[in-house]
Structures are given as structure tokens and as C-alpha cells.
Design an enzyme around this catalytic site. Structure first.
Site, PDB file in Angstrom:
ATOM      1  CB  SER A 134      -0.904   0.028   1.238  1.00  0.00           C
ATOM      2  OG  SER A 134      -1.694  -1.132   1.300  1.00  0.00           O
TER       3      SER A 134
HETATM    4  N1  SAH Z   1      -0.747  -4.826   4.055  1.00  0.00           N
HETATM    5  C1  SAH Z   1      -0.069  -5.131   2.820  1.00  0.00           C
HETATM    6  C2  SAH Z   1      -0.909  -4.776   1.594  1.00  0.00           C
HETATM    7  C3  SAH Z   1      -1.310  -6.023   0.924  1.00  0.00           C
HETATM    8  S1  SAH Z   1      -2.427  -5.927  -0.429  1.00  0.00           S
HETATM    9  C4  SAH Z   1       1.302  -4.490   2.773  1.00  0.00           C
HETATM   10  O1  SAH Z   1       1.608  -3.693   3.651  1.00  0.00           O
HETATM   11  O2  SAH Z   1       2.090  -4.847   1.886  1.00  0.00           O
HETATM   12  C5  SAH Z   1      -3.721  -6.963   0.192  1.00  0.00           C
HETATM   13  C6  SAH Z   1      -3.378  -8.395   0.475  1.00  0.00           C
HETATM   14  O3  SAH Z   1      -4.584  -9.008   0.932  1.00  0.00           O
HETATM   15  C7  SAH Z   1      -2.912  -9.229  -0.726  1.00  0.00           C
HETATM   16  O4  SAH Z   1      -1.649  -9.779  -0.454  1.00  0.00           O
HETATM   17  C8  SAH Z   1      -3.988 -10.314  -0.851  1.00  0.00           C
HETATM   18  O5  SAH Z   1      -3.470 -11.579  -1.247  1.00  0.00           O
HETATM   19  C9  SAH Z   1      -4.535 -10.372   0.574  1.00  0.00           C
HETATM   20  N2  SAH Z   1      -5.872 -10.953   0.733  1.00  0.00           N
HETATM   21  C10 SAH Z   1      -6.971 -10.828  -0.049  1.00  0.00           C
HETATM   22  N3  SAH Z   1      -8.002 -11.510   0.478  1.00  0.00           N
HETATM   23  C11 SAH Z   1      -7.551 -12.080   1.639  1.00  0.00           C
HETATM   24  C12 SAH Z   1      -8.137 -12.922   2.656  1.00  0.00           C
HETATM   25  N4  SAH Z   1      -9.397 -13.336   2.606  1.00  0.00           N
HETATM   26  N5  SAH Z   1      -7.360 -13.300   3.694  1.00  0.00           N
HETATM   27  C13 SAH Z   1      -6.065 -12.909   3.784  1.00  0.00           C
HETATM   28  N6  SAH Z   1      -5.452 -12.136   2.860  1.00  0.00           N
HETATM   29  C14 SAH Z   1      -6.194 -11.723   1.806  1.00  0.00           C
END
Ligand code: SAH
Length: 207
Positions: free
Chosen positions: A52
Site C-alpha cells: 500500500s
Molecule cells: N498490508 C499489505 C498490503 C497487501 S495488499 C502491505 O503492507 O504490503 C492486500 C493483500 O490481501 C494481498 O496480499 C492479498 O493476497 C490479501 N488478501 C486478499 N483476500 C484475503 C483474505 N481473505 N485473507 C487474507 N489475505 C487476503
């Protein structure tokens, strides 16, 4: 980054500003993107996912109203960056990632960086993680169609859940849900945001 992208906007919580000042974002992006690590936007981390924008991480962390020492759950580990920010402030962080390769990479990186208060779990975070519940704060870093009931039920009384929710996968409202007591939850709409989809049982269908 802290001065220009965070403090110059509306990030004023000293705990959030100092936590983000201590973390090296370049450790959480691949070599291809290292030169852009402090860019004012999201960056690709593979598997069609992103780390993000720093401002959004700060905004969501500030919205959780942490004071230090809390038990926190994050859904969507991704690179592990937001989990590290949370772990600088909270007492204990559980973070769940749906994609096993990302969960493994983040677990290795966070342990190499010395975080011993973060547990990375591979699974469907829309169901929360009951072994470590209840939580003072829950943050979801992917956008879902509604607020997962499982997450609401894993909040302590007074606990806050920050989650992007939208009727389509392209735009969401960032909501803060506060558990006022056992059966009452208040909702605040904080701003418009754009996140990758939250998939799973209480999210969007998995493609
Ligand atoms: N917080 C992260 C941003 C990740 S983007 C950072 O700082 O880098 C969002 C993430 O949510 C992705 O990696 C995606 O695979 C995950 N995601 C989507 N649905 C999900 C679920 N049901 N449970 C866990 N992770 C999930």
C-alpha cells in the site's frame, strides 16, 4: 516520506509518525522497485498484489487509535510492511495472508528483521483468527463487499475495525466499525479508497 507524505497531510499521531520513520520500506519491495521504495503510491509485490501507499498505511493505522501494547489482527499481510508498522506500536500482531507464497516471504522477512511479536498465518482472513481473539483492533488491507461478521465478533468491547468496503471491486469507502457493547456496533465513513479485492468466504468469490 514522513514529513512530506504523512505529516504534511493529516497524519498527526506521534506513534504512527515515529513507527513509520523507523521502518525501511525498501526491505519490503523487490530489487526492481527498490529505487521507488519511498514513492507516494502503491507498488507491485507480485501475484497481482501491491504494497500500500505509505499515506494509506499511516491513515489506517492512525484510525485504529492505538496507544501501545494492544492485541491487533491484520488481514492481508502482502509484503508485511503494514504488519511491521503495527508491530512497532502494538503488543502483539497476528496477520493473515491468503496467498501462501506471500505469507512465507513475509514471515521470513519479518523474522529476519527481528520482529518477535508478529505471527503470520496463511489462510482466509475474512473468518478472522479465533485462537488469538478477541482483538483491540483489526485492520483489513483489501476491499470487501461488506463487513465480515466473523471480524466484528472477534473485536473486544471498545475495539475498532478499519476496513475498505465497496459494492464493486474498483472503489471502496474506508469504514471504522467500533464495538460499543456486545450487540452494538457504530460505523464511520472515513474516506474513499482503492484497494485490491478481499477474497474468501466473507469476501469476493475467489477467481
Ligand atoms: N498490508 C499489505 C498490503 C497487501 S495488499 C502491505 O503492507 O504490503 C492486500 C493483500 O490481501 C494481498 O496480499 C492479498 O493476497 C490479501 N488478501 C486478499 N483476500 C484475503 C483474505 N481473505 N485473507 C487474507 N489475505 C487476503
Amino acid at each position: 516520506m514522513v514529513e512530506r507524505q504523512l505529516a504534511a497531510r493529516d497524519i498527526s499521531d506521534p506513534l504512527v509518525l515515529s513507527a513509520m520513520g523507523r521502518i525501511q520500506r525498501e526491505k519490503f519491495v523487490s530489487a526492481d522497485y527498490r529505487s521507488q521504495a519511498y514513492h507516494d503510491g502503491p507498488l507491485p509485490i507480485g501475484y497481482r498484489q501491491t504494497i500500500s501507499q505509505p499515506y494509506i498505511v499511516a491513515l489506517m493505522t492512525q484510525a485504529l487509535r492505538l496507544k501501545g501494547g494492544e492485541n491487533v489482527l491484520e488481514i492481508g499481510t502482502g509484503s508485511g510492511y503494514a504488519a511491521a508498522v503495527l508491530a512497532e506500536i502494538a503488543g502483539k500482531v497476528t496477520t493473515i495472508e491468503f496467498i501462501s507464497e506471500l505469507a512465507q516471504q513475509a514471515e521470513r522477512l519479518l523474522s529476519d528483521l527481528g520482529y518477535d511479536n508478529i505471527s503470520v498465518i496463511h489462510g482466509d482472513g475474512t473468518l478472522g483468527y479465533s485462537p488469538n481473539a478477541p482483538y483491540d483492533a483489526i485492520v483489513v488491507t483489501a476491499g470487501g463487499p461488506e463487513v465480515p461478521e466473523s471480524l466484528k465478533q472477534q473485536l473486544k468491547t471498545g475495539g475498532r475495525l478499519v476496513i475498505p468496503v465497496g459494492a464493486t471491486t474498483s472503489m471502496q469507502s474506508l469504514l471504522r466499525v467500533t464495538r460499543e457493547d456486545k450487540n452494538n456496533f457504530s460505523h464511520e465513513d472515513l474516506c474513499g479508497v482503492r484497494f485490491v479485492p478481499l477474497v474468501g468466504e466473507e469476501g469476493w468469490p475467489v477467481e
